[in-house]
Write an enzyme that holds these catalytic residues in place. Sequence first.
Site, PDB file in Angstrom:
ATOM      1  N   CYS A  63      11.118 -74.935  21.369  1.00 17.77           N
ATOM      2  CA  CYS A  63       9.979 -76.209  21.255  1.00 17.77           C
ATOM      3  C   CYS A  63       9.372 -76.578  22.444  1.00 17.77           C
ATOM      4  O   CYS A  63       8.391 -76.937  22.265  1.00 17.77           O
ATOM      5  CB  CYS A  63      10.864 -77.170  20.415  1.00 17.77           C
ATOM      6  SG  CYS A  63      12.376 -77.817  21.583  1.00 17.77           S
ATOM      7  N   HIS A  75      15.253 -81.734  21.643  1.00 14.09           N
ATOM      8  CA  HIS A  75      13.810 -81.390  20.834  1.00 14.09           C
ATOM      9  C   HIS A  75      12.818 -81.910  21.501  1.00 14.09           C
ATOM     10  O   HIS A  75      12.668 -82.781  22.510  1.00 14.09           O
ATOM     11  CB  HIS A  75      13.888 -82.011  19.441  1.00 14.09           C
ATOM     12  CG  HIS A  75      13.002 -81.792  18.500  1.00 14.09           C
ATOM     13  ND1 HIS A  75      12.606 -80.202  18.415  1.00 14.09           N
ATOM     14  CD2 HIS A  75      11.944 -82.522  17.690  1.00 14.09           C
ATOM     15  CE1 HIS A  75      11.578 -80.296  17.341  1.00 14.09           C
ATOM     16  NE2 HIS A  75      11.495 -81.418  17.107  1.00 14.09           N
ATOM     17  N   ASP A  95       4.733 -83.169  15.582  1.00 15.14           N
ATOM     18  CA  ASP A  95       6.142 -82.267  15.352  1.00 15.14           C
ATOM     19  C   ASP A  95       6.129 -81.112  14.285  1.00 15.14           C
ATOM     20  O   ASP A  95       6.232 -81.327  13.202  1.00 15.14           O
ATOM     21  CB  ASP A  95       7.581 -83.147  15.023  1.00 15.14           C
ATOM     22  CG  ASP A  95       8.594 -82.558  15.162  1.00 15.14           C
ATOM     23  OD1 ASP A  95       8.905 -81.209  15.410  1.00 15.14           O
ATOM     24  OD2 ASP A  95       9.873 -83.192  14.887  1.00 15.14           O
TER      25      ASP A  95
END
Length: 218
Positions: free
Chosen positions: A32, A84, A103
């Site tokens: 990520c 994250h 996201d």
Amino acid sequence: MEMNMETDGSLAAEETALAAPSDLHLRVPYYCEENIWRLAYRKKHECPGDRFWVVFISNSIKNIPMFEQKASSDPSTSVCWDYHVILLTVRSEELGGAVLVFDIDSNLPYPCPLSGYIQRSFPYEWPLPFSPLFRVVEADLYLQHFSSDRMHMYNQEKGTWNAAPPDYSPIQSGQASSASNLEHYLNFVDRPTFTEIDANAFGTILTKQQFVEAAFTR
């Protein structure tokens, strides 16, 4: 044991960021921090006048339950990430001035208003050290300083990757002082007590309440 750490590397991250047919095609599961680097690079080219922020979500024990994540086969259950990363921007006043979250690992609308994203991704209140913390970094600074050699995803004992790496070259930003500075973004133990967003290379750590109430401006 011989280490096989080669990736294709024929393309740079910047090239893949701009060549992808959509934002969602930038997603490489479990990378990520690189996904959002490329997304920020892409958005800065699409909307050069807009401000963006990269946000690392974690805590001192590196255990954050998040809902509405694609990694979960059941939308009603959470995924526990060690960290994250998401991207934020602010709409123009003509479009309502809302703070939006990008996201590409989430099942929520894309982009999603910040308030709805927080409510649905973190529907429960947990005490420290279990509650999420948010490291907010100006996207321009993240693009300039972030570097990763991807070794955090490589199992030295087995000589294998914990998750298949991206097929473009590792991101090595020109102003980084080492081959990988990911650990600096993930340091949520030495938490400074800032009350407003500080524009430095590694940003500012905020609680969930501070994050929601932060004055993100264009």
